[in-house]
Motif scaffolding. Sequence first.
Motif, mmCIF file in Angstrom:
data_model
loop_
_atom_site.group_PDB
_atom_site.id
_atom_site.type_symbol
_atom_site.label_atom_id
_atom_site.label_comp_id
_atom_site.label_asym_id
_atom_site.label_seq_id
_atom_site.Cartn_x
_atom_site.Cartn_y
_atom_site.Cartn_z
ATOM 1 N N ILE A 618 17.310 -12.547 -34.901
ATOM 2 C CA ILE A 618 18.249 -12.352 -36.010
ATOM 3 C C ILE A 618 19.049 -11.081 -35.744
ATOM 4 O O ILE A 618 18.528 -10.130 -35.142
ATOM 5 N N PRO A 619 20.300 -11.019 -36.191
ATOM 6 C CA PRO A 619 21.098 -9.808 -35.983
ATOM 7 C C PRO A 619 20.812 -8.737 -37.032
ATOM 8 O O PRO A 619 21.022 -7.547 -36.792
ATOM 9 N N ASP A 620 20.351 -9.178 -38.204
ATOM 10 C CA ASP A 620 20.053 -8.287 -39.331
ATOM 11 C C ASP A 620 19.330 -9.129 -40.375
ATOM 12 O O ASP A 620 18.910 -10.252 -40.086
ATOM 13 N N PHE A 621 19.169 -8.595 -41.576
ATOM 14 C CA PHE A 621 18.427 -9.322 -42.624
ATOM 15 C C PHE A 621 19.355 -9.847 -43.718
ATOM 16 O O PHE A 621 18.914 -10.107 -44.834
ATOM 17 N N SER A 622 20.632 -10.008 -43.390
ATOM 18 C CA SER A 622 21.603 -10.422 -44.415
ATOM 19 C C SER A 622 21.377 -11.855 -44.889
ATOM 20 O O SER A 622 21.796 -12.210 -45.984
ATOM 21 N N GLN A 623 20.710 -12.679 -44.076
ATOM 22 C CA GLN A 623 20.413 -14.062 -44.475
ATOM 23 C C GLN A 623 18.920 -14.202 -44.775
ATOM 24 O O GLN A 623 18.253 -15.118 -44.333
ATOM 25 N N SER A 624 18.434 -13.266 -45.576
ATOM 26 C CA SER A 624 16.996 -13.204 -45.831
ATOM 27 C C SER A 624 16.463 -14.438 -46.553
ATOM 28 O O SER A 624 15.321 -14.846 -46.320
ATOM 29 N N ASP A 625 17.249 -15.050 -47.425
ATOM 30 C CA ASP A 625 16.781 -16.240 -48.127
ATOM 31 C C ASP A 625 16.470 -17.366 -47.144
ATOM 32 O O ASP A 625 15.419 -18.021 -47.242
ATOM 33 N N LYS A 626 17.371 -17.579 -46.211
ATOM 34 C CA LYS A 626 17.145 -18.624 -45.200
ATOM 35 C C LYS A 626 15.983 -18.263 -44.289
ATOM 36 O O LYS A 626 15.194 -19.128 -43.875
ATOM 37 N N LEU A 627 15.848 -16.965 -43.973
ATOM 38 C CA LEU A 627 14.747 -16.523 -43.120
ATOM 39 C C LEU A 627 13.407 -16.699 -43.823
ATOM 40 O O LEU A 627 12.428 -17.166 -43.221
ATOM 41 N N LEU A 628 13.351 -16.351 -45.103
ATOM 42 C CA LEU A 628 12.125 -16.534 -45.873
ATOM 43 C C LEU A 628 11.743 -18.009 -45.957
ATOM 44 O O LEU A 628 10.561 -18.377 -45.837
ATOM 45 N N GLU A 629 12.733 -18.844 -46.165
ATOM 46 C CA GLU A 629 12.471 -20.286 -46.244
ATOM 47 C C GLU A 629 11.911 -20.804 -44.921
ATOM 48 O O GLU A 629 10.982 -21.612 -44.901
ATOM 49 N N LEU A 630 12.459 -20.315 -43.796
ATOM 50 C CA LEU A 630 11.976 -20.731 -42.480
ATOM 51 C C LEU A 630 10.548 -20.254 -42.239
ATOM 52 O O LEU A 630 9.696 -21.015 -41.756
ATOM 53 N N LEU A 631 10.266 -18.999 -42.585
ATOM 54 C CA LEU A 631 8.979 -18.404 -42.252
ATOM 55 C C LEU A 631 7.856 -18.832 -43.190
ATOM 56 O O LEU A 631 6.708 -18.993 -42.760
ATOM 57 N N LEU A 632 8.190 -18.982 -44.466
ATOM 58 C CA LEU A 632 7.153 -19.270 -45.469
ATOM 59 C C LEU A 632 7.158 -20.716 -45.934
ATOM 60 O O LEU A 632 6.264 -21.131 -46.695
ATOM 61 N N ASN A 633 8.184 -21.458 -45.525
ATOM 62 C CA ASN A 633 8.322 -22.869 -45.941
ATOM 63 C C ASN A 633 8.337 -23.022 -47.449
ATOM 64 O O ASN A 633 7.788 -23.988 -47.996
ATOM 65 N N LYS A 634 8.954 -22.042 -48.113
ATOM 66 C CA LYS A 634 9.061 -22.139 -49.579
ATOM 67 C C LYS A 634 10.140 -21.205 -50.073
ATOM 68 O O LYS A 634 10.626 -20.350 -49.354
#
Length: 634
Positions: A618-634
């Motif tokens: 990732i370049p930064d955490f600006s798309q944290s919602d999508k990252l959380l969804e990918l990592l936590l599946n929720k």
Amino acid sequence: MKRDRINEILTRISSVRIAVYGDFCLDAYWLMDPDGSEVSVETGLQAESVSSHKYSPGGAGNIVANLSALNPAEIKLIGVVGNDIHGRELSSQLQNLGADTSSLIIQNEDFDTYTYTKKYYGEREDPRIDFGLKNKRTEDTDTAILDNLKEALEDYDALIFNQQVSGSITNQSFIDEANELFKKFSDKIVVLDSRHFNASFQNVYRKTNEIEIAVLNGQDVKPQDYVSVSKIREYGNRVFEQYKKPIFITCGARGIISIDSFGLTEIPGVQLLKKLDTVGAGDTTLSALSLCLAAGISSGESAQFANLAAAVTVQKLFTTGTASGEEILALNEDADYNYRPELAMDLRQAQYQPNSDIELCYSDIVSRTGEIKHALFDHDGTISTLRQGWEAIMEPVMMKAIMGSKYETADSKLYEEVRQQVLEFIDTTTGIQTILQMEALVTMVDEFTIVPKEEILDKFGYKKIYNEALMKVIKERLEKLASGQLSEDDYTLKGSVDFLKALRERGVKLYLASGTDKEDVINEAQILGYADLFDGGIYGSENDIKKYSKRMVINRIINENNLKGNELLVFGDGPVEIKECIKSDGIAIGIASDEVKRYGLNQEKRTRLIKAGAQIIIPDFSQSDKLLELLLNK
């Protein structure tokens, strides 16, 4: 590989009986006396003088040396030497390696033992003197060799069939009859490694390199040409479909590709930072590979073991080296790998999570997410940008340390040589403790021999110089923060603090681990307002590598919480934490951050993070919602 598994493989190798057919050669090294000898009375010419000389097995003889280093039960040799002093020396040395030379045929006529004599005048090497280039094997010799091949196929666990010397096989009938034997014993392991007859043999396993596999596919390539991994896969699959026997393709620093009936396995190359000598690496690979296969080890795991063995050999300079079991075990303890080099170098190959900038370096990584319980973060460049630009501060510190009083006056060649080595070192050690970098600096200063030994500082002395230069910059930034000219957001990566809070809210335990001194890490995290989010603790250098390393923190998290690998996330912008995460089977997320802008992709970071093993970039955490969804599946 696990240490216990390597030990198990070595134990199984100890019972292997292996035969080697090949071009047995003698390498001669003559160190010439620059003062020469007397003037010949007969010719009036100045004679040369050899001050010292030594000899070692070459060609298939080096394969024997590599086999011997791994201690199999028996090594049988099949080949031919001349009735000459070189042949007798070669046979003696091969016997000293524990090999059975009773099937080494002596041809009395039209055959000189292959001997390659190198003349050295100091560091200058004169043209080589070669023996045996016009050899012609007789039909009687071929018949005797074929009889010995048949015996080996009947009685031994595996046969290495090695051909290196141009013109060493002079009769087509020999190839035809060898193929009949290989067909008759098609259930036996015969590993072919041939420079000139790769397509001539059937019912054999093949060990090739990337150029040879391309040639087998009819490609017009030269030894220096580059063949992409995708093409190597394609060519390898074609050859496997044609011959229906396992194939192993060595790709230099890119590792080994193994193909058999179970599919294709890619073994990444071992990342080595030292000066290397690749001469003989192919022989080491062939030897280790063949012994593993003979011991009943799978193709993929055999390639993995051989990859480690070759990595030992290439670090041995100015000699055709071998790899012992002890050396393989030692290298494996701290081996780092060069993952997906072509993806790392080519942004066009990137694959992303839909509608995002989240790069998935491995398509199957999504199947491993959803069970995250703990997350470890690097600090500088991952969350904080307070220390942005530390590399530009460390570079002149290291260069001045290495060059001493010559820093201002050195010629451009020396200056650039030092600079390139320093830049490469900084790039590959991003994320490790500063004290370890300074420890390596002491070694570099000593190796360059520019600074007198009595003037070389210890690691603490160099660290003090670096820290003073770095803290001057940090102090100025903290003053701007305290005065209100800049805020905490100006010194953190975009979205990083909100992402930390989101993970905490979802029950993930957080840890902070940095190569910076612990006291400074805690202080800076407190100033930037997120120290209390790290309920798992904040860790940093304590000037004692026995007390702290990122590996120790990761292992402690896993062991104390009895974690499976995919229950741990590691975030970092440096290779160190990524590599340690991969070794522990965790999920590694590379932060390829532009620390100046605090958002957006830094392609150089992306390259080194993928090579280190990052599974997600990732370049930064600006798309944290999508990252959380990918990592936590929720």
